[in-house]
Design a protein around this motif. Sequence first.
Motif, short mmCIF file in Angstrom:
data_model
loop_
_atom_site.label_atom_id
_atom_site.label_comp_id
_atom_site.label_asym_id
_atom_site.label_seq_id
_atom_site.Cartn_x
_atom_site.Cartn_y
_atom_site.Cartn_z
N TYR A 206 0.81 -1.23 0.00
CA TYR A 206 0.00 0.00 0.00
C TYR A 206 0.84 1.28 0.00
CZ TYR A 206 -4.45 -2.38 0.60
OH TYR A 206 -5.57 -3.14 0.40
N ARG A 207 2.11 1.16 0.36
CA ARG A 207 3.01 2.32 0.41
C ARG A 207 2.37 3.51 1.13
NH1 ARG A 207 7.44 1.38 -2.42
NH2 ARG A 207 7.41 -0.23 -4.05
N PRO A 208 2.00 3.34 2.40
CA PRO A 208 1.38 4.45 3.14
C PRO A 208 2.40 5.54 3.43
CG PRO A 208 1.90 2.66 4.64
CD PRO A 208 2.21 2.15 3.25
N LEU A 209 1.91 6.75 3.68
CA LEU A 209 2.78 7.81 4.18
C LEU A 209 3.24 7.42 5.58
CD1 LEU A 209 0.78 10.99 3.09
CD2 LEU A 209 2.98 10.24 2.19
N LEU A 210 4.52 7.60 5.86
CA LEU A 210 5.08 7.22 7.16
C LEU A 210 5.29 8.48 7.99
CD1 LEU A 210 7.68 4.58 5.93
CD2 LEU A 210 5.32 4.21 6.68
N LEU A 211 4.51 8.59 9.06
CA LEU A 211 4.54 9.78 9.92
C LEU A 211 5.08 9.38 11.28
CD1 LEU A 211 1.60 12.35 10.20
CD2 LEU A 211 3.20 11.89 12.04
N GLY A 212 6.25 9.88 11.64
CA GLY A 212 6.86 9.57 12.93
C GLY A 212 6.56 10.65 13.95
N VAL A 213 6.16 10.22 15.14
CA VAL A 213 5.91 11.14 16.24
C VAL A 213 7.16 11.14 17.13
CG1 VAL A 213 4.47 11.70 18.21
CG2 VAL A 213 3.44 10.70 16.16
N ASP A 214 7.92 12.24 17.09
CA ASP A 214 9.19 12.34 17.83
C ASP A 214 10.06 11.12 17.56
OD1 ASP A 214 9.41 14.87 19.09
OD2 ASP A 214 7.85 14.32 20.49
N GLY A 215 10.38 10.33 18.61
CA GLY A 215 11.25 9.17 18.44
C GLY A 215 10.70 8.12 17.52
N GLY A 216 9.41 8.19 17.17
CA GLY A 216 8.83 7.27 16.21
C GLY A 216 9.50 7.37 14.85
N ALA A 217 10.06 8.53 14.54
CA ALA A 217 10.79 8.69 13.27
C ALA A 217 12.02 7.80 13.25
CB ALA A 217 11.18 10.15 13.07
N ASP A 218 12.71 7.69 14.40
CA ASP A 218 13.87 6.79 14.48
C ASP A 218 13.44 5.34 14.38
OD1 ASP A 218 16.24 8.55 15.01
OD2 ASP A 218 14.94 9.23 16.62
N ALA A 219 12.26 5.03 14.93
CA ALA A 219 11.73 3.67 14.81
C ALA A 219 11.50 3.31 13.35
CB ALA A 219 10.44 3.54 15.61
N ASP A 235 12.09 16.49 21.25
CA ASP A 235 12.99 16.27 22.38
C ASP A 235 13.54 14.85 22.43
OD1 ASP A 235 10.65 14.95 23.04
OD2 ASP A 235 10.70 15.53 25.16
N SER A 236 13.02 13.94 21.60
CA SER A 236 13.49 12.56 21.67
C SER A 236 13.73 11.96 20.29
CB SER A 236 12.48 11.70 22.44
OG SER A 236 11.21 11.74 21.82
N VAL A 237 14.00 12.79 19.30
CA VAL A 237 14.26 12.32 17.95
C VAL A 237 15.70 12.65 17.60
CG1 VAL A 237 13.37 14.48 16.97
CG2 VAL A 237 13.51 12.43 15.54
N SER A 238 16.35 11.78 16.85
CA SER A 238 17.77 11.96 16.54
C SER A 238 17.99 12.98 15.43
CB SER A 238 18.38 10.62 16.11
OG SER A 238 17.86 10.22 14.85
N ASP A 239 19.20 13.50 15.38
CA ASP A 239 19.57 14.41 14.29
C ASP A 239 19.48 13.71 12.94
OD1 ASP A 239 20.06 16.29 16.24
OD2 ASP A 239 22.25 16.21 16.07
N GLN A 240 19.83 12.41 12.92
CA GLN A 240 19.76 11.65 11.67
C GLN A 240 18.35 11.67 11.10
OE1 GLN A 240 20.33 7.45 12.18
NE2 GLN A 240 20.11 7.00 9.99
N ALA A 241 17.35 11.46 11.96
CA ALA A 241 15.96 11.45 11.49
C ALA A 241 15.55 12.83 11.01
CB ALA A 241 15.04 10.97 12.61
N LEU A 242 15.96 13.86 11.74
CA LEU A 242 15.58 15.22 11.37
C LEU A 242 16.19 15.64 10.04
CD1 LEU A 242 15.84 16.92 14.87
CD2 LEU A 242 13.75 16.32 13.65
N LYS A 243 17.32 15.03 9.69
CA LYS A 243 17.99 15.37 8.43
C LYS A 243 17.70 14.36 7.33
CE LYS A 243 21.87 17.79 10.64
NZ LYS A 243 23.35 17.81 10.81
N SER A 244 16.68 13.52 7.53
CA SER A 244 16.37 12.45 6.57
C SER A 244 15.60 12.94 5.36
CB SER A 244 15.55 11.36 7.27
OG SER A 244 14.27 11.87 7.66
#
Length: 401
Positions: A206-219, A235-244
Amino acid sequence: MIALFRRRRGDVDAEAGIVGPARVDARTKNLTKRLAPGDVAVIDHEDIDRISAEALVSCRPAAVLNAARSTSGRYPNLGPEILMQAGIPLVDDLGAAVMSVRDGQRLVVDGGEVRAGGSLVAEGTAQDADTIAAATAEAREGLSTQLEAFAANTMDYVQREKDVLLDGIGAPDIRTDFDGRHVLVVVRGYHYKEDLAILRSYIRDYRPLLLGVDGGADAIIEAGYTPDMIVGDMDSVSDQALKSGAEIVVHAYRDGRAPGARRMEDLGVEHIAFPATGTSEDVAMLIADDCGAELIVAVGTHNTLVEFLDKGRSGMASTFLTRLRVGSKLVDAKGVSQLYRTRISTWQLVLLALAGLLALFVALAATNVGQTIFGLSGAWWDDLVSFFRTLVGLGPAAPTT
């Protein structure tokens, strides 16, 4: 059990205690980011919740020292039992003095006593199966009080925020196109890893949109995907996720203050600050709903009263209101995994057809009629080959025996 744990780890010294360097932080989720096996975790966490306990267990500390009561009696939290089952000693209600320990300082934990440099730092209660069971039973008796408080808080919130229920939150000016799409909202909460694993077929098809809530983005990233959007106070998400490359929506307070925006500016990441009431988990679902998502699949979110109380918010009324608003579109990940069946791909259909033809060929070869058909087909094939060989001047082919 504690003695067995000490022998297994080999961290008993002449002072007859568990020994290890202290790692100190009042916020458990911050501490687990730098806690290493063999460290002594020093926290100030009343009512250790399940998610925090599982994060501590994954770090494999030598012991957990809690300045507060690990079970206050407010509700039957599961954290202490999870630590006990993992064989991690828990010393409870040590008071503020234990938080004065220097990070990295060598501690000796002997029963309920905590020593540093030969001096007694603090004294608390060494938890075991009996004390944890007794505290849990007592907390269970008071759960009805919490249920009444939850209901009262929820009704008050509904009265104050009924516009959200009737009109939605008003979607921010975002570039991500939700219209008619499935959206997977991932919170780094209960069983999120298992939920993401069982949804692999659904995500592939289905290729859904992937929406991470804070640290959920790292998950999402840990599962091998890339988030399309990240919502939270950051406050609980990594720099890697924020720069993805994901679109960033910073959850701000109603008065416009957005503490997470400063971090985005320091990282040079483009973002939108969006003021809204409730939790970031709620805001993510409401954005998806207001932007026209067809289906919202929740991973790791809160569903039961105990989970709401674990979150530590008063009544978690905003979550109840959000469920009322998006209920017609919202499906829990486990529900999707039980109802969803993988679509049949084109290659699977081709393989099925080939298997059917092979079975037909074998069946015909076993009959007289089939053998006659194959014989005629062989003769026809010989004539065809001879015709083409004669056409190109090679002469007729040798007959097939």
